[in-house]
Scaffold this motif. Sequence first.
Motif, PDB file in Angstrom:
ATOM      1  N   ARG A  81       5.686  64.779 -33.648  1.00 37.21           N
ATOM      2  CA  ARG A  81       4.465  65.542 -33.874  1.00 37.21           C
ATOM      3  C   ARG A  81       3.490  64.799 -34.798  1.00 37.21           C
ATOM      4  NH1 ARG A  81       2.553  69.304 -37.279  1.00 37.21           N
ATOM      5  NH2 ARG A  81       4.388  69.219 -38.607  1.00 37.21           N
ATOM      6  N   ARG A  82       4.002  64.174 -35.838  1.00 33.33           N
ATOM      7  CA  ARG A  82       3.118  63.581 -36.842  1.00 33.33           C
ATOM      8  C   ARG A  82       2.799  62.109 -36.574  1.00 33.33           C
ATOM      9  NH1 ARG A  82       3.044  65.345 -42.177  1.00 33.33           N
ATOM     10  NH2 ARG A  82       3.616  67.511 -42.481  1.00 33.33           N
ATOM     11  N   VAL A  83       3.687  61.398 -35.870  1.00 27.76           N
ATOM     12  CA  VAL A  83       3.491  59.953 -35.714  1.00 27.76           C
ATOM     13  C   VAL A  83       3.172  59.564 -34.268  1.00 27.76           C
ATOM     14  CG1 VAL A  83       4.588  57.699 -35.929  1.00 27.76           C
ATOM     15  CG2 VAL A  83       4.941  59.439 -37.692  1.00 27.76           C
ATOM     16  N   VAL A  84       3.992  60.047 -33.318  1.00 34.88           N
ATOM     17  CA  VAL A  84       3.800  59.623 -31.926  1.00 34.88           C
ATOM     18  C   VAL A  84       2.631  60.363 -31.287  1.00 34.88           C
ATOM     19  CG1 VAL A  84       4.872  59.470 -29.658  1.00 34.88           C
ATOM     20  CG2 VAL A  84       6.231  59.050 -31.708  1.00 34.88           C
ATOM     21  N   PHE A  85       2.615  61.669 -31.447  1.00 33.70           N
ATOM     22  CA  PHE A  85       1.611  62.469 -30.748  1.00 33.70           C
ATOM     23  C   PHE A  85       0.168  62.066 -31.080  1.00 33.70           C
ATOM     24  CE2 PHE A  85      -0.861  66.261 -29.697  1.00 33.70           C
ATOM     25  CZ  PHE A  85      -0.514  66.386 -28.364  1.00 33.70           C
ATOM     26  N   PRO A  86      -0.176  61.865 -32.352  1.00 29.55           N
ATOM     27  CA  PRO A  86      -1.564  61.454 -32.639  1.00 29.55           C
ATOM     28  C   PRO A  86      -1.943  60.140 -31.965  1.00 29.55           C
ATOM     29  CG  PRO A  86      -0.473  62.159 -34.646  1.00 29.55           C
ATOM     30  CD  PRO A  86       0.588  62.087 -33.595  1.00 29.55           C
ATOM     31  N   GLU A  87      -0.969  59.278 -31.731  1.00 32.49           N
ATOM     32  CA  GLU A  87      -1.262  57.997 -31.084  1.00 32.49           C
ATOM     33  C   GLU A  87      -1.575  58.184 -29.599  1.00 32.49           C
ATOM     34  OE1 GLU A  87      -1.454  54.885 -32.196  1.00 32.49           O
ATOM     35  OE2 GLU A  87      -0.896  55.203 -34.282  1.00 32.49           O
ATOM     36  N   ILE A  88      -0.844  59.102 -28.943  1.00 31.80           N
ATOM     37  CA  ILE A  88      -1.023  59.247 -27.496  1.00 31.80           C
ATOM     38  C   ILE A  88      -1.996  60.363 -27.131  1.00 31.80           C
ATOM     39  CG2 ILE A  88       1.211  58.279 -26.884  1.00 31.80           C
ATOM     40  CD1 ILE A  88       2.312  61.043 -26.644  1.00 31.80           C
ATOM     41  N   TRP A  89      -2.436  61.112 -28.115  1.00 31.20           N
ATOM     42  CA  TRP A  89      -3.290  62.276 -27.870  1.00 31.20           C
ATOM     43  C   TRP A  89      -4.564  61.936 -27.087  1.00 31.20           C
ATOM     44  CZ3 TRP A  89      -4.488  67.062 -27.212  1.00 31.20           C
ATOM     45  CH2 TRP A  89      -5.724  67.564 -27.569  1.00 31.20           C
ATOM     46  N   PRO A  90      -5.303  60.881 -27.455  1.00 35.63           N
ATOM     47  CA  PRO A  90      -6.520  60.581 -26.674  1.00 35.63           C
ATOM     48  C   PRO A  90      -6.214  60.299 -25.198  1.00 35.63           C
ATOM     49  CG  PRO A  90      -6.532  59.366 -28.741  1.00 35.63           C
ATOM     50  CD  PRO A  90      -5.171  59.964 -28.601  1.00 35.63           C
ATOM     51  N   ALA A  91      -5.146  59.548 -24.944  1.00 30.24           N
ATOM     52  CA  ALA A  91      -4.787  59.234 -23.560  1.00 30.24           C
ATOM     53  C   ALA A  91      -4.349  60.496 -22.821  1.00 30.24           C
ATOM     54  CB  ALA A  91      -3.676  58.193 -23.530  1.00 30.24           C
ATOM     55  N   LEU A  92      -3.606  61.339 -23.541  1.00 33.02           N
ATOM     56  CA  LEU A  92      -3.143  62.588 -22.927  1.00 33.02           C
ATOM     57  C   LEU A  92      -4.332  63.459 -22.541  1.00 33.02           C
ATOM     58  CD1 LEU A  92      -0.478  64.065 -22.288  1.00 33.02           C
ATOM     59  CD2 LEU A  92      -0.704  65.219 -24.480  1.00 33.02           C
ATOM     60  N   LEU A  93      -5.323  63.479 -23.412  1.00 32.42           N
ATOM     61  CA  LEU A  93      -6.525  64.260 -23.155  1.00 32.42           C
ATOM     62  C   LEU A  93      -7.261  63.721 -21.922  1.00 32.42           C
ATOM     63  CD1 LEU A  93      -7.686  66.649 -24.647  1.00 32.42           C
ATOM     64  CD2 LEU A  93      -9.200  65.106 -25.868  1.00 32.42           C
ATOM     65  N   THR A  94      -7.346  62.402 -21.824  1.00 29.65           N
ATOM     66  CA  THR A  94      -7.975  61.792 -20.655  1.00 29.65           C
ATOM     67  C   THR A  94      -7.226  62.169 -19.385  1.00 29.65           C
ATOM     68  OG1 THR A  94      -8.663  59.901 -21.983  1.00 29.65           O
ATOM     69  CG2 THR A  94      -8.678  59.609 -19.598  1.00 29.65           C
ATOM     70  N   GLY A  95      -5.896  62.047 -19.422  1.00 29.75           N
ATOM     71  CA  GLY A  95      -5.080  62.395 -18.265  1.00 29.75           C
ATOM     72  C   GLY A  95      -5.260  63.849 -17.882  1.00 29.75           C
ATOM     73  N   PHE A  96      -5.313  64.707 -18.902  1.00 29.43           N
ATOM     74  CA  PHE A  96      -5.529  66.133 -18.672  1.00 29.43           C
ATOM     75  C   PHE A  96      -6.877  66.357 -17.993  1.00 29.43           C
ATOM     76  CE2 PHE A  96      -7.662  69.935 -20.277  1.00 29.43           C
ATOM     77  CZ  PHE A  96      -6.815  70.923 -19.812  1.00 29.43           C
ATOM     78  N   ALA A  97      -7.916  65.690 -18.505  1.00 22.89           N
ATOM     79  CA  ALA A  97      -9.264  65.858 -17.945  1.00 22.89           C
ATOM     80  C   ALA A  97      -9.314  65.389 -16.499  1.00 22.89           C
ATOM     81  CB  ALA A  97     -10.277  65.078 -18.792  1.00 22.89           C
ATOM     82  N   LEU A  98      -8.676  64.260 -16.218  1.00 27.02           N
ATOM     83  CA  LEU A  98      -8.670  63.734 -14.854  1.00 27.02           C
ATOM     84  C   LEU A  98      -7.939  64.682 -13.911  1.00 27.02           C
ATOM     85  CD1 LEU A  98      -7.964  59.943 -15.491  1.00 27.02           C
ATOM     86  CD2 LEU A  98     -10.084  60.962 -14.653  1.00 27.02           C
ATOM     87  N   ALA A  99      -6.780  65.182 -14.357  1.00 25.34           N
ATOM     88  CA  ALA A  99      -6.000  66.097 -13.517  1.00 25.34           C
ATOM     89  C   ALA A  99      -6.789  67.385 -13.266  1.00 25.34           C
ATOM     90  CB  ALA A  99      -4.659  66.403 -14.186  1.00 25.34           C
ATOM     91  N   PHE A 100      -7.452  67.843 -14.319  1.00 20.15           N
ATOM     92  CA  PHE A 100      -8.248  69.057 -14.212  1.00 20.15           C
ATOM     93  C   PHE A 100      -9.409  68.865 -13.226  1.00 20.15           C
ATOM     94  CE2 PHE A 100     -11.781  71.642 -16.042  1.00 20.15           C
ATOM     95  CZ  PHE A 100     -11.253  72.889 -15.725  1.00 20.15           C
ATOM     96  N   ALA A 101     -10.111  67.733 -13.369  1.00 16.29           N
ATOM     97  CA  ALA A 101     -11.249  67.452 -12.490  1.00 16.29           C
ATOM     98  C   ALA A 101     -10.798  67.310 -11.045  1.00 16.29           C
ATOM     99  CB  ALA A 101     -11.956  66.179 -12.951  1.00 16.29           C
TER     100      ALA A 101
END
Lengths: 335, 289
Positions: free
Chosen positions: B198-218
């Motif tokens: 939660r504190r170390v890995v997630f903040p690193e991958i969060w931007p990419a996850l958000l992009t993937g989420f946006a693409l899947a949503f679109a």
Amino acid sequence: MSIEAKQIVKRFGGFTALDGVSVRIETGELMALLGPSGSGKTTLLRIIAGLEGADAGTLDFFGQDATRLAIRDRQVGFVFQHYALFRHMTIFHNVAFGLQVRPRGTRPDKAAIRDKVRELLRLVQLEGLEDRYPAQISGGQRQRVALARALAIEPRVLLLDEPFGALDAKVRKELRRWIRKLHDDLGITTVFVTHDQEEALEIADRVVVMNKARIEQIGTPAEVYNHPASAFVCGFLGDVNVLPTTGSVSAFIRPHDIDVLKAPDGAESKAGVVKSVRAVGAAVRLGVLLDGSAEPLEVALPGGQQDGAAFRPGEGVFLRFRRTQTFADGARNGS
Amino acid sequence: MAIDSIIPPAVPGAASAPRRVLPGFGLSLGYTVFYLVLIVLVPLSATLAKTATLSWPRFWSAVTSARVLASYRLSFGASLCGALINAVFGLVVAWTLVRCRFPGRRLVDSLVDLPFALPTAVAGIALTSLYASNGWIGQWLEPLGIRAAYTPLGVTIALTFIGLPFVVRTVQPILEDLDTQFEQAARSLGASRWQTFRRVVFPEIWPALLTGFALAFARGLGEYGSVVFISGNMPMRTEITPLLIITKLEQYDYAGATAIAVVMLAASFSLLLLINLLQRWTSSRHVLV
């Protein structure tokens, strides 16, 4: 005695990184693990930390069997070679991390964490940088943040992996003296890995010289430098001339263990010709080719520049060996 | 103290440089603009132009009729659900592919791209036969009172299937680049596995996850082929917006169709813009070097 590793074996696939290594680390000492790359020094450090598990052997941690103890429960402060600072966190949050992740019962309150972080940043001389991100500070500062972060958990032992490896020469020198001083002030048991013999000899209380998955010698800097236990240690620590030998022995002489004479001194001295005179700062080094040998020997002149002025390339001189070191090939002792 | 000296701020862009180091700036910018105009903007403005033939009241009634509103709800709702499901499970898949070594890993890795490659109609028919009440999966859901085929749930399942590769393929390279020493550092400082994530890995991958989420949503918003079979296309219940547009086209109501398209376009664009801004905001704070 704080940590004792016994007969540690570690293999990575077909490669043996540690082949039956035993070492005792005394409470409060500053110990260097010194060796060329691939000698197993970092693997040994990581096994002490609990980042790797040993394939065989035992590890005793302050009287407790730590062979199977997870890193989280060892209470070690580990400083990574490239620091591994959390780049999305400010310096403050990096240092506070170890305190903030404690279970609710033992976690200090916010004010206490803030005071502790401030105190640590003062200790590593980084006051006022709390709100910066790791990308916004220099390499030397990152190193000290990593140190403060490791110290925050009040570790029982501090482990540093090539702590000065990623820094430029000037910062390295300052930082290693500073670390020695910090160690003396805090009295915390510290082990650091280095491939730089000068670094190890300058700041460590004791040096573990490693080569090819084994320990060659353990001793104080003076012991390993003046009384090397093997040909490897002799060759690895400081400048050394390899002398031609017959049979299965190797002989070495350090450049400063040779006297240069203008006239022969009985049967002891050997005739040769000066090939080069190099002045580097205060020191002067001569390259002298002995009659009948192929490679010139390096000789350090004790008097520096003044002595150097007395010699010219092409001049005939006589060398007297004060102290040579001879080892039977393949002999291995001192571990 | 010498080591206290601070790294100078990053070079503030090409503006201050007298000459650009990389050649062809004008050419490549011109090409990019021309290409985007040709491929993206011209067709979209044609949509706008067609819509403009409607008077405002007619436009308004075309895009706000009860049937159309129901389709927005389904399209946006199901796409959002599908993208959220993918954000969670796509992350798990990406994590497993990057961090775990198991036999058949490469096979699984290439399976992830299948929803990209498969004709969407094939996917739609396959999913429908699986989830129909007599299908392999549907027959087990039926006794539990769950009906998947011909319900909004079915639409969500189809959109989840379609969106999976977007999340996996955007998160995977970031995870691959993420050095395990950060996790090791966190563990050595006493963090639990969950705290480390939660504190170390997630903040690193969060931007990419958000992009993937946006693409899947679109992608979910625009998806048609895989949905129309499993949804059953019942007006007011399981009719997605793209289908409604097709229906209008089939009735020669071109202006009505483009009007709905414009609304979809505006909504999707604002959402993607929002997600982009959010991503920029979260990642610009620390990644300077």
